[in-house]
Design an enzyme around this catalytic site. Structure first.
Site, mmCIF file in Angstrom:
data_model
loop_
_atom_site.group_PDB
_atom_site.id
_atom_site.type_symbol
_atom_site.label_atom_id
_atom_site.label_comp_id
_atom_site.label_asym_id
_atom_site.label_seq_id
_atom_site.Cartn_x
_atom_site.Cartn_y
_atom_site.Cartn_z
ATOM 1 N N TYR A 145 32.929 39.402 41.421
ATOM 2 C CA TYR A 145 34.137 40.251 41.360
ATOM 3 C C TYR A 145 34.316 40.782 42.906
ATOM 4 O O TYR A 145 35.571 40.603 43.366
ATOM 5 C CB TYR A 145 34.175 41.099 40.268
ATOM 6 C CG TYR A 145 34.749 42.448 40.338
ATOM 7 C CD1 TYR A 145 36.123 42.570 40.153
ATOM 8 C CD2 TYR A 145 34.641 43.732 41.014
ATOM 9 C CE1 TYR A 145 36.833 43.691 40.428
ATOM 10 C CE2 TYR A 145 35.087 44.788 41.162
ATOM 11 C CZ TYR A 145 36.551 44.742 40.795
ATOM 12 O OH TYR A 145 37.232 46.175 41.152
ATOM 13 N N LYS A 149 37.341 40.630 45.542
ATOM 14 C CA LYS A 149 37.904 41.800 46.308
ATOM 15 C C LYS A 149 38.020 41.886 47.711
ATOM 16 O O LYS A 149 39.082 42.184 48.458
ATOM 17 C CB LYS A 149 37.299 43.145 45.963
ATOM 18 C CG LYS A 149 37.513 43.297 44.168
ATOM 19 C CD LYS A 149 38.913 43.361 43.920
ATOM 20 C CE LYS A 149 39.719 44.620 44.298
ATOM 21 N NZ LYS A 149 40.949 44.709 43.489
#
Ligand code: NAD
Length: 247
Positions: A145, A149
């Site tokens: 994740y 980002k």
């Protein structure tokens, strides 16, 4: 049409989510914005139009951006176990989806893009205290994740000044507040199962938590300040409640 009845038209991606809903509330309360949500689920608020669409579909994104003045790009695929299917989904939504937003902004002549990033983009697994935005991106991000980002933030910031588009990235750490679907409910659920009786490590780990209303407010301030040549244009900012204090 752009800026109907004297209001600035904004699109909030992920506007049916935790932060997105708070941001929509603040945008409406400011009285300055006409708000449209772009999400795979309906925001449910009769005061805003929801375009139910998928960031992975470039055409849907481009169409949703027609006539918009400001984009708040808050959507994310839900962090999940890092198996191949989830990784593909996460990459497609958070990286390709962000690229779709940028291309759509350029095609539609949009001048302001505010991206919701994360403080974890600089977290390499060691406590960080009193650091600022000069801190480099993590060499070994803590999870996939966070990798997405970082890639999303880089795409957004490097697009500043592209065809009149100005961009800024906001980096909250843990977010808490009303309607929190994850942080506090998980702690409470774990406590109920008796899983909160242990301290792992010294118990002095540092973690920053920010109230969701403050994170949303930061988005409005960033949109106000964004302009060609503005100090914040092309930059990333940590969003915290106050200076963290050591235990
Ligand atoms: P959330 O899961 O509550 O909201 C995300 C929204 O994005 C959901 O409504 C979801 O339906 C939507 N979405 C997912 N896939 C989509 C797609 N393909 N197309 C369109 N919409 C899609 O998450 P949140 O906690 O509100 O996070 C908002 C932003 O803040 C994210 O960018 C996240 O990375 C960032 N952030 C959150 C935290 C936190 O603690 N919650 C911390 C740091 C950064």
């Amino acid at each position: 049409t752009r800026s109907s009845v004297g209001k600035t038209k904004c699109l909030v991606t992920g506007g049916a989510g935790f932060l997105g809903k708070h941001l929509v509330e603040k945008l409406l309360a400011s009285g300055k914005y006409e708000v449209v949500v772009f999400d795979i689920r309906d925001n449910g608020d009769p005061r805003v139009a929801t375009i139910v669409g998928d960031l992975r579909d470039a055409q849907q994104v481009e169409d949703a951006l027609a006539g918009v003045d400001v984009v708040f790009h808050c959507a994310t695929a839900a962090p999940a176990a890092a198996n191949t299917a989830n990784k593909t989904l996460m990459h497609d939504v958070n990286v390709k989806g962000t690229q779709n937003i940028i291309e759509g902004c350029v095609t539609q002549g949009i001048t302001k893009l505010v991206y919701t990033s994360s403080a974890s983009v600089v977290f390499d697994g060691k406590d960080l205290f009193n650091v600022d935005e000069e801190t480099p991106y993590a060499k070994n991000p803590i999870d996939f994740y966070t990798e997405t980002k970082i890639l999303g933030e880089k795409l957004v910031l490097s697009s500043n000044n592209r065809s009149g588009l100005t961009t800024v990235a906001l980096r909250p750490s843990g977010i808490f507040g009303e309607h929190d679907p994850l942080l506090v409910p998980t702690i409470v659920a774990n406590a109920k199962k008796g899983k909160m009786k242990f301290i792992i490590g010294s118990g002095k780990n540092l973690m920053d938590f920010t109230y969701v209303g403050n994170v949303a407010q930061a988005h409005l301030l960033a949109a106000d300040l964004l302009a060609p040549g503005a100090k914040c244009a092309g930059k990333a900012y940590f969003i915290t409640n106050a200076d963290p204090q050591p235990f």
